[in-house]
Design an enzyme around this catalytic site. Sequence first.
Site, mmCIF file in Angstrom:
data_model
loop_
_atom_site.group_PDB
_atom_site.id
_atom_site.type_symbol
_atom_site.label_atom_id
_atom_site.label_comp_id
_atom_site.label_asym_id
_atom_site.label_seq_id
_atom_site.Cartn_x
_atom_site.Cartn_y
_atom_site.Cartn_z
ATOM 1 N N ARG A 37 0.819 -1.213 0.000
ATOM 2 C CA ARG A 37 0.000 0.000 0.000
ATOM 3 C C ARG A 37 0.849 1.258 0.000
ATOM 4 O O ARG A 37 0.331 2.368 0.105
ATOM 5 C CB ARG A 37 -0.942 -0.006 1.212
ATOM 6 N N HIS A 67 7.788 -6.747 -7.080
ATOM 7 C CA HIS A 67 6.513 -6.148 -7.472
ATOM 8 C C HIS A 67 6.400 -4.776 -6.824
ATOM 9 O O HIS A 67 6.567 -4.625 -5.619
ATOM 10 C CB HIS A 67 5.354 -7.041 -7.028
ATOM 11 N N TYR A 70 0.949 -1.408 -4.899
ATOM 12 C CA TYR A 70 -0.296 -1.180 -5.637
ATOM 13 C C TYR A 70 -0.650 0.309 -5.737
ATOM 14 O O TYR A 70 -1.361 0.723 -6.648
ATOM 15 C CB TYR A 70 -1.452 -1.914 -4.961
ATOM 16 N N HIS A 107 1.972 -2.351 -12.168
ATOM 17 C CA HIS A 107 0.698 -2.118 -12.841
ATOM 18 C C HIS A 107 0.792 -0.758 -13.531
ATOM 19 O O HIS A 107 1.103 0.243 -12.860
ATOM 20 C CB HIS A 107 -0.447 -2.101 -11.837
ATOM 21 N N GLU A 142 2.628 -5.016 -16.505
ATOM 22 C CA GLU A 142 1.738 -6.154 -16.279
ATOM 23 C C GLU A 142 0.463 -6.029 -17.115
ATOM 24 O O GLU A 142 -0.118 -4.947 -17.220
ATOM 25 C CB GLU A 142 1.369 -6.256 -14.797
ATOM 26 N N ASP A 176 -0.360 -11.898 -16.849
ATOM 27 C CA ASP A 176 -1.144 -12.464 -15.752
ATOM 28 C C ASP A 176 -2.316 -13.251 -16.348
ATOM 29 O O ASP A 176 -3.147 -12.682 -17.060
ATOM 30 C CB ASP A 176 -1.656 -11.348 -14.842
ATOM 31 N N HIS A 179 -5.762 -11.954 -15.345
ATOM 32 C CA HIS A 179 -6.029 -10.645 -15.943
ATOM 33 C C HIS A 179 -6.353 -10.747 -17.430
ATOM 34 O O HIS A 179 -7.321 -10.139 -17.895
ATOM 35 C CB HIS A 179 -4.826 -9.715 -15.749
ATOM 36 N N HIS A 211 2.375 -14.415 -14.281
ATOM 37 C CA HIS A 211 1.609 -14.605 -13.052
ATOM 38 C C HIS A 211 0.577 -15.676 -13.346
ATOM 39 O O HIS A 211 -0.303 -15.467 -14.192
ATOM 40 C CB HIS A 211 0.895 -13.309 -12.653
ATOM 41 N N ASP A 224 -10.837 -8.942 -12.246
ATOM 42 C CA ASP A 224 -9.552 -9.109 -11.562
ATOM 43 C C ASP A 224 -9.708 -9.655 -10.142
ATOM 44 O O ASP A 224 -9.376 -8.978 -9.159
ATOM 45 C CB ASP A 224 -8.776 -7.783 -11.542
ATOM 46 N N HIS A 226 -8.460 -13.123 -8.292
ATOM 47 C CA HIS A 226 -7.702 -14.354 -8.459
ATOM 48 C C HIS A 226 -8.353 -15.519 -7.700
ATOM 49 O O HIS A 226 -8.971 -15.329 -6.652
ATOM 50 C CB HIS A 226 -6.276 -14.175 -7.939
ATOM 51 N N GLU A 256 0.045 -16.091 -7.556
ATOM 52 C CA GLU A 256 -0.506 -15.017 -6.723
ATOM 53 C C GLU A 256 -1.922 -15.404 -6.284
ATOM 54 O O GLU A 256 -2.800 -14.557 -6.174
ATOM 55 C CB GLU A 256 -0.585 -13.707 -7.494
#
Length: 277
Positions: A37, A67, A70, A107, A142, A176, A179, A211, A224, A226, A256
Amino acid sequence: MFQIGCHLSASKGFLHMGKEAVALGGNTFQFFTRNPRGGAAKAIDEKDVESFKAFAKENGIHVILAHAPYTLNACSADESTREFAKNTFADDLKRMEYVPGNLYNFHPGSHVKQGVEIGIDYITQMLNEVLKPEQTTKVLLETMAGKGSEIGRSFEELRAIIDRVELNDHLGVCLDTCHVYDAGYDIVNDLDGVLKQFDEIIGIDRLYAIHINDSKNPFESHKDRHEKIGEGSIGTEAFERIINHPMLADKPFFLETPNELDGYAKEIALLKSLRRE
């Protein structure tokens, strides 16, 4: 060689993640560079890094994937949010050079009603400022599900970013499975066709990581969410084809899925059992 791993917590350092990955049956792993975050990153422990490098060499860990958080949105309408993204990105790339020759995934971002073109312009502006000729880290865009105003919902959008970046030899793509399926690329019934599209638009040589996630939602849902391998709308048979496809088989795969470590171990074992070397 089948490269398979999952997402691990970086809180205890690189060596711990390496040992955890091997204990789970893997030979690679993904981790967040900092709190997903956002916020400050933990200081790099150079002794830990050197210990990890030795462990990786002994245990066949050839590549790892970092990664970005986000909260990083390089195409936000808010200038301070874009500045935060740029500073975080630059700091992460600097830190990644402690483990040279690896991958950094992010992203692309959400344009939030500004439009795709403006969003792509902002993303490429940031990349043109932070990428350095001397870096060894490959930066991966991604593929996204197309939720809201996400950029990266199509191969064409990713290609547009790549084309506008001056040092685009430092750029690649992380595909992904959840995705792209949610975005409308039918990897269940037409994997060959999807990969042909990817190769024609982006180039398979730019695909550096996958991913590997099932999807809680149906095809082209743009949601989106998973799911565990074999428990979603993509299904085990499709994943068997994916991990064995000649255009994908040499890529590193990163789970993930919504799992704890024991769940990841089971999924890694399942995927290894489906692999045809």
